[in-house]
Design an enzyme around this catalytic site. Structure first.
Site: not given
Ligand code: ADP
Length: 287
Positions: A93, A194
């Site tokens: 996280w 992406d």
């Molecule tokens: P998806 O694969 O469904 O598109 P994402 O990987 O883009 O999902 O994650 C969705 C959202 O979660 C991101 O836009 C970001 O705000 C949050 N997020 C992603 N990875 C992390 C992380 N490692 N720690 C905290 N927040 C994260």
């Protein structure tokens, strides 16, 4: 599912973990996402149907490729698996903050540094992956125009056809790709793949972070183009990038070609007006 995931985390980290709190995280378009916490530690978890395990394994490899480049922070994957009828990926996280001018300029510098990472095998990757939920083929290819035409645009056009999409000028466009890229000889660069605004963030500590990549080795301009598809990044980002690694002449035209890939992919994922948007882009490229 939660005890199995907690067990996975305990095993990988070598330190006991239990999901004491979980909270849904919005912002993604494909998967369910959660912050899971326990014993003063937090992880980011994404889940989907069990059949999507390979997609998560490829994402984990992509995050690792970026982390290994040591140019920009990406969450460290702790692994993937299937629990019950659900596939999951778990990673560190990272508290995401706002981010001011200096942080976005640093994002530009970091991305430029990542784009200087190259390889001798050409364009592609050792591994196919996905863009959103769409398969993305990455066979090693020496010629960039051939790679982009065959494995990016032609592939999406085929999927679009199956979906009932109609692009009357598609063959003409595919035939024109070598011409549209003539005289442009990019180095194979490690690209995020992406890079829309939801996949780039600034941590609470002010450090640039890349999320949810669809990595391969390609023309670095594909990432710059994608930053502009849905609204653009802060001006400081472009300033930082151009300071570190100025863009080549002709980017503005190539950008339209490169972004067509993402618009076709959006048509394949979501349908709707992305078809007419793609048609307009094709017409513009052929005019
Ligand atoms: P998806 O694969 O469904 O598109 P994402 O990987 O883009 O999902 O994650 C969705 C959202 O979660 C991101 O836009 C970001 O705000 C949050 N997020 C992603 N990875 C992390 C992380 N490692 N720690 C905290 N927040 C994260």
């Amino acid at each position: 599912m939660w005890p199995e995931i907690a067990q996975h985390i305990s095993r990988v980290t070598g330190s006991p973990f239990e999901v004491q709190q979980r909270r849904s995280v919005g912002g993604g378009s494909i998967n369910q996402a959660y912050q899971i916490s326990g014993y003063d530690r937090s992880y980011f978890l994404k889940t989907n149907q069990a059949s999507q395990l390979a997609m998560f394994e490829q994402e984990a490899l992509g995050l690792k490729e970026i982390a290994d480049s040591k140019t920009v922070l990406a969450p460290r994957p702790l692994g993937c698996g299937v629990a019950g009828n659900v596939a999951y990926i778990v990673m560190d996280w990272i508290d995401l903050g706002g981010g001011g001018t200096a942080a976005w300029e640093a994002m530009g510098h970091s991305l430029a540094a990542m784009h200087r990472v190259t390889n001798s095998q050409g364009f592609g990757w050792h591994q196919d992956n996905t863009i959103g939920a769409t398969p993305q083929k990455n066979p090693w290819t020496a010629d960039w125009a051939e790679f982009f035409r065959d494995h990016r645009l032609a592939y999406q056009f085929r999927l679009a056809q199956r979906r009932g999409g109609s692009f009357p000028q598609q063959d003409e466009l595919l035939a024109a790709v070598p011409q549209l890229l003539a005289g442009h000889y990019p180095e194979p660069a490690l690209v995020h793949g992406d890079l829309w605004s939801g996949n780039a963030a600034i941590s609470a500590e002010g450090e640039p972070v890349l999320l949810d990549p669809a990595v391969y080795y390609g023309d670095r301009e594909v990432d710059l183009g994608m930053t502009e598809v849905f609204g653009g990044f802060p001006a400081a980002f472009y300033r930082g990038y151009n300071d570190a690694h100025p863009l080549d002449k002709g980017y503005e035209q190539r950008k339209v070609l490169y972004n067509l890939y993402h618009i076709l992919n959006h048509f394949n994922l979501f349908g709707g007006s992305y078809q007419s948007q793609a048609q307009r882009m094709i017409a513009r490229l052929l005019s």
